[in-house]
Each structure stands twice: as structure tokens, then as C-alpha cells.
Scaffold this active site. Structure first.
Site, PDB file in Angstrom:
ATOM      1  N   HIS A 149       0.805  -1.215   0.000  1.00  0.00           N
ATOM      2  CA  HIS A 149       0.000   0.000   0.000  1.00  0.00           C
ATOM      3  C   HIS A 149       0.843   1.273   0.000  1.00  0.00           C
ATOM      4  O   HIS A 149       0.325   2.354  -0.251  1.00  0.00           O
ATOM      5  CB  HIS A 149      -0.927   0.015   1.221  1.00  0.00           C
ATOM      6  CG  HIS A 149      -1.856   1.177   1.248  1.00  0.00           C
ATOM      7  ND1 HIS A 149      -2.801   1.396   0.266  1.00  0.00           N
ATOM      8  CD2 HIS A 149      -1.968   2.212   2.105  1.00  0.00           C
ATOM      9  CE1 HIS A 149      -3.470   2.498   0.537  1.00  0.00           C
ATOM     10  NE2 HIS A 149      -2.989   3.009   1.650  1.00  0.00           N
ATOM     11  N   CYS A 150       2.141   1.165   0.250  1.00  0.00           N
ATOM     12  CA  CYS A 150       2.946   2.374   0.436  1.00  0.00           C
ATOM     13  C   CYS A 150       3.810   2.746  -0.762  1.00  0.00           C
ATOM     14  O   CYS A 150       3.632   3.808  -1.362  1.00  0.00           O
ATOM     15  CB  CYS A 150       3.839   2.215   1.671  1.00  0.00           C
ATOM     16  SG  CYS A 150       2.923   2.193   3.225  1.00  0.00           S
ATOM     17  N   ILE A 151       4.759   1.893  -1.104  1.00  0.00           N
ATOM     18  CA  ILE A 151       5.814   2.296  -2.033  1.00  0.00           C
ATOM     19  C   ILE A 151       5.301   2.581  -3.448  1.00  0.00           C
ATOM     20  O   ILE A 151       5.773   3.522  -4.083  1.00  0.00           O
ATOM     21  CB  ILE A 151       6.950   1.244  -2.037  1.00  0.00           C
ATOM     22  CG1 ILE A 151       7.530   1.138  -0.619  1.00  0.00           C
ATOM     23  CG2 ILE A 151       8.052   1.657  -3.000  1.00  0.00           C
ATOM     24  CD1 ILE A 151       8.579   0.067  -0.465  1.00  0.00           C
ATOM     25  N   ILE A 182       2.474   3.862  -4.178  1.00  0.00           N
ATOM     26  CA  ILE A 182       1.472   4.921  -4.113  1.00  0.00           C
ATOM     27  C   ILE A 182       2.018   6.225  -3.557  1.00  0.00           C
ATOM     28  O   ILE A 182       1.790   7.316  -4.105  1.00  0.00           O
ATOM     29  CB  ILE A 182       0.281   4.440  -3.255  1.00  0.00           C
ATOM     30  CG1 ILE A 182      -0.442   3.301  -3.978  1.00  0.00           C
ATOM     31  CG2 ILE A 182      -0.682   5.575  -2.937  1.00  0.00           C
ATOM     32  CD1 ILE A 182      -1.530   2.647  -3.166  1.00  0.00           C
ATOM     33  N   ASP A 183       2.761   6.142  -2.455  1.00  0.00           N
ATOM     34  CA  ASP A 183       3.160   7.343  -1.728  1.00  0.00           C
ATOM     35  C   ASP A 183       3.910   8.381  -2.555  1.00  0.00           C
ATOM     36  O   ASP A 183       3.677   9.590  -2.388  1.00  0.00           O
ATOM     37  CB  ASP A 183       4.006   6.959  -0.508  1.00  0.00           C
ATOM     38  CG  ASP A 183       3.213   6.137   0.493  1.00  0.00           C
ATOM     39  OD1 ASP A 183       1.984   5.968   0.277  1.00  0.00           O
ATOM     40  OD2 ASP A 183       3.794   5.656   1.474  1.00  0.00           O
TER      41      ASP A 183
END
Length: 435
Positions: free
Chosen positions: A271-273, A275-276
Site C-alpha cells: 500500500h505504500c511504495i 502509491i506514496d
């Protein structure tokens, strides 16, 4: 008076902690607060998840049922009733922050959560946002909604941003041992945030503002995304030159200074890399800044599933086989090894490419027995058991996620063609193609 009472209740652990969003971030956090003596109430919009948790069952593989049951015995309860938000002394928001179809920030979960709890806010509460987002979100989205209640932030309610740092499946770090960055809207907010997290987390790292805390989380993940993009591009160059990029990275990693090893793969997941970085590139445009470096890394990483797909097509062509009609097994569909987390998995992108090209797609993943419901992907599939006979029935196997539960020696012996995107098979073999 509100400030002193709030600090006292947090420090003596008599406070009720509300965790909003009982997913990969919220569950471990709720369990940690419960384990150190706080009363905990978990909020979620998913009634099935709430019922499961209240029965002492976990819906996340690496969180055991016993951990949930123990927390329930200590008083933890979960609910879909956001009217109970007023009972909590602290409300910690752990909801998704995805991208929309235009790769722009989608704050709908954060906004809807705030709209759900704002009517029940009261003096003395701490509100902490943990969802990854662009700098300014806490001030622009949470602050005005709280202020409209007539409560004064910094005097009545204490507003904090503290980015989550969960790494599902990483046995070396737990919620309690990962340092916690905390930024407050005012000095009193920061003090309240520190009082909240210092009781459950071994090290709290205060920063000057919520904006600095928001930027900190983005830098952490952009650092990874950019370096993974670099090594993915290096993989393509090395492959053209007949060089094993994994051998090169291992050799470079022997340098005791100035180098951090990153390994290539089939793309970015979680969910992080993936998208962020786009949260920052979107916000940067407001300031007239074009983040070319970050966006280039994103382009490279997003192209990796197609690169793996292309390697498979060529490998089949070299064997006088067409992809259309071929039986292809994808090994591992979680976004990284040894977890059941499917968010943004590049394996699924590969499956979509295969299906669009006419291949008969199957998958095997010991952590994902049935393909789950996903917002953008639909596969009516169950995990295939790996046996010599089942492997021999496929035209090709794409190694997308290298779970340790896979018997790689057996796979090597019985799969007619292996496209390896993870560098599991390091020695040359006629039926193994590096991707």
C-alpha cells in the site's frame, strides 16, 4: 485543564484508545495498546471484519487468532458504530489512502472517517492521523472539520500526525520496536501525541509540525521507490549485457560504506511504495515543482510487470510456442514473500497481461488459498497445489513472489519453463529465464 487531564489519563493508562480502521496498520496498533494495559475500541466499516474480531479471530495471516482473543479478554472490542467515538480519549485513524484512476490522491476514506467521528468529538480528546498522505493533509482536511465543532485545537482537542511504519511479515521489527515519528499542530498537541505513543512505543521521534511528519513518511517510501527503480533499470541493462544483476548487487553490498543493497523484481507492491511518491508529486505541482526524478522511478517500476511478461513471450517463442492458449502458472500473488497482503501486487498485473493475451492463467500461493475480492481485479481462481504432475501440466511458470514455503528444487526439476523475476535460480539452466 483539558490538557492536564488528557496527559494524565494517557500516562497512567486509564485512557480508552480508539483505533479507526482495523486493517494491516490498525490491528497491530490496537493489540499493542491493549497489551500494555489500555482499554481499546476498534472501529471499522466492515461488519464482517468486526464480527470476526469480536469472536477472537484474525483476518490477517501474520496476526494470530490468539493475539486477538487475548486482547478481547483484556477488554478490547470492535464496532461499526461511530457514535461511540465520543467514548475514546484518543482516536487514531488508520484508513487507506489510495490513488484514483488518474493516479491522484484519493482522500475519500480519510474525509469520510472524519465526517463520521466529528459529530461525537469532545474536549480532551487526541486525534491522530496515521494514514500516509501529502504534506498539509492534517491541516487542510482534519483541522477545519474539528474547528467547525467549536472545539479549539491545541486547547480542547489535540491534533497529531504520526505516520504508520508497519512492515507485514517482518519478524525483526514489531509495532513496539519501530520508532514513531510524531508531529503536532501546536506544542500542546505534540505533547499530547508524545504522551499517547510513549506508553506503547519504545522510541518516539518528535518533529516540528504535522507537515514535517507527513513529509517524513513520504521520504522514507520515495527513497525505496527511487532505489528500486534504479536497480530495476540496471537489471534491464545487465540482462542485455549478459550479466546477472543479483550477482552484481551482492558484490556491491560487500562495500562497508556508501552503498545499500536493493534487489530488482517484477514491480512494486504494497500500500505504500507504489502509491506514496505520487502523493508528493501531486502536491508539489501546487508549488510549481515538477518532481521528475520521482516520476521517472515510478515509470520504471510500473513497467516491470510488462517487462516480465515480455520475457515470458520471448521464452515461449524461442520454444516455438504461442502465449495465446498456453497454460501459465504464476507463483506467488502476494506483493512480497511470506505474507498474504495482495495490495498493489505486481503479480496480479502480470496475471492481467497474461489473460488479455489469451493465456490460461493459474496461480499458486500458500498464503492466498482463494483469489480475494479486489477493487480492480477479478479472478475466479484457487491456489494450485504444487506437485510434479501439476507443474508438468503447465507450459510455463512465472516466479513472481518468492515465498519460503515453495519447494524451489522441486519446481526447478518439474516445471518445463521458469521465468524467474526474483533471482531465486542463480545458476544458468536451459529452462530458466531471468526476468
Amino acid at each position: 485543564m483539558n490538557f492536564e487531564k488528557t496527559i494524565e489519563r494517557l500516562r497512567n493508562r486509564s485512557a480508552l484508545i480508539g483505533v479507526v480502521g482495523m486493517g494491516y496498520v490498525g490491528q497491530p496498533l490496537a493489540l499493542r495498546f491493549s497489551s500494555v494495559g489500555y482499554r481499546v475500541i476498534g472501529f471499522d466499516i466492515d461488519a464482517k471484519k468486526v464480527a470476526l474480531l469480536n469472536c477472537g479471530k484474525s483476518d490477517i495471516e501474520h496476526i494470530g487468532d490468539q493475539a486477538i482473543a487475548t486482547a478481547n479478554q483484556s477488554g478490547m472490542t470492535c464496532t461499526t458504530d461511530f457514535r461511540r467515538a465520543g467514548e475514546a480519549d484518543a482516536l487514531i485513524i488508520c484508513v487507506p489512502t489510495p490513488l484514483n484512476k488518474y493516479r491522484e490522491p484519493d482522500l475519500s476514506f480519510v474525509v469520510s472517517t472524519m465526517e463520521s467521528i466529528v459529530p461525537y468529538l469532545r474536549a480532551g480528546q487526541v486525534v491522530s492521523l496515521e494514514s500516509t498522505t501529502y504534506p498539509g493533509t492534517t491541516e487542510e482536511e482534519l483541522l477545519p472539520r474539528i474547528s467547525r465543532t467549536g472545539l479549539t485545537v491545541g486547547e480542547d482537542v489535540f491534533l497529531v500526525y504520526s505516520p504508520e511504519r508497519e512492515d507485514p511479515g517482518n519478524a525483526n521489527f514489531t509495532t513496539s520496536t519501530i520508532p514513531k515519528v510524531v508531529g503536532g499542530h501546536t506544542p500542546a498537541c505534540l505533547d499530547a501525541g508524545k504522551a499517547l505513543y510513549e506508553q506503547a512505543i519504545e522510541r518516539v521521534v518528535p518533529v516540528s509540525s504535522t507537515r514535517a511528519a507527513e513529509m517524513t513518511k513520504l521520504l522514507e517510501n520515495i527513497h525505496r521507490a527511487v532505489n528500486i527503480g534504479l536497480v530495476n533499470e540496471m537489471k534491464i541493462v545487465a540482462d542485455r549485457m549478459g550479466i546477472d544483476i543479483f550477482e552484481v548487487v551482492d558484490a556491491a553490498a560487500t562495500k562497508p560504506f556508501g552503498f545499500t543493497p536493493y534487489y530488482p523484481g517484477p514491480g512494486l507492491g504494497g500500500h505504500c511504495i507504489p502509491i506514496d511518491p505520487f502523493y508528493l508529486t501531486w502536491k508539489a505541482r501546487e508549488y510549481g515543482v515538477h518532481t521528475r526524478f520521482i516520476e521517472l522511478a515510478g515509470e520504471i517500476n510500473r513497467a516491470m510487470p510488462e517487462y516480465v511478461f515480455g520475457k515470458l513471450v520471448k521464452a515461449l517463442n524461442d520454444r516455438r510456442k504461442a502465449l495465446n492458449g498456453a497454460r501459465v502458472l504464476v507463483l506467488g500473488i502476494a506483493y512480497k514473500k511470506n505474507v498474504d497482503d495482495m495490495r498493489e501486487s505486481p503479480s496480479v498485473e502480470i496475471m492481467e497481461l497474461l489473460r488479455a493475451a489469451g493465456a490460461e492463467v493459474s496461480y499458486s500461493d500458500p498464503h492466498v488459498p482463494v483469489f480475494p475480492k479486489m477493487r480492480e481485479h477479478r479472478f475466479d481462481l484457487k491456489s494450485v497445489a504444487l506437485t510434479p504432475e501439476s507443474l508438468g501440466g503447465f507450459d510455463a511458470v512465472v516466479l513472481a513472489t518468492d515465498h519460503v514455503k515453495f519447494d524451489f528444487d522441486m519446481i526447478r526439476r518439474h516445471a518445463p519453463l521458469i521465468v524467474d523475476s526474483r533471482g531465486v535460480y542463480r545458476d544458468a539452466a536451459d529452462h530458466i529465464v531471468r526476468a
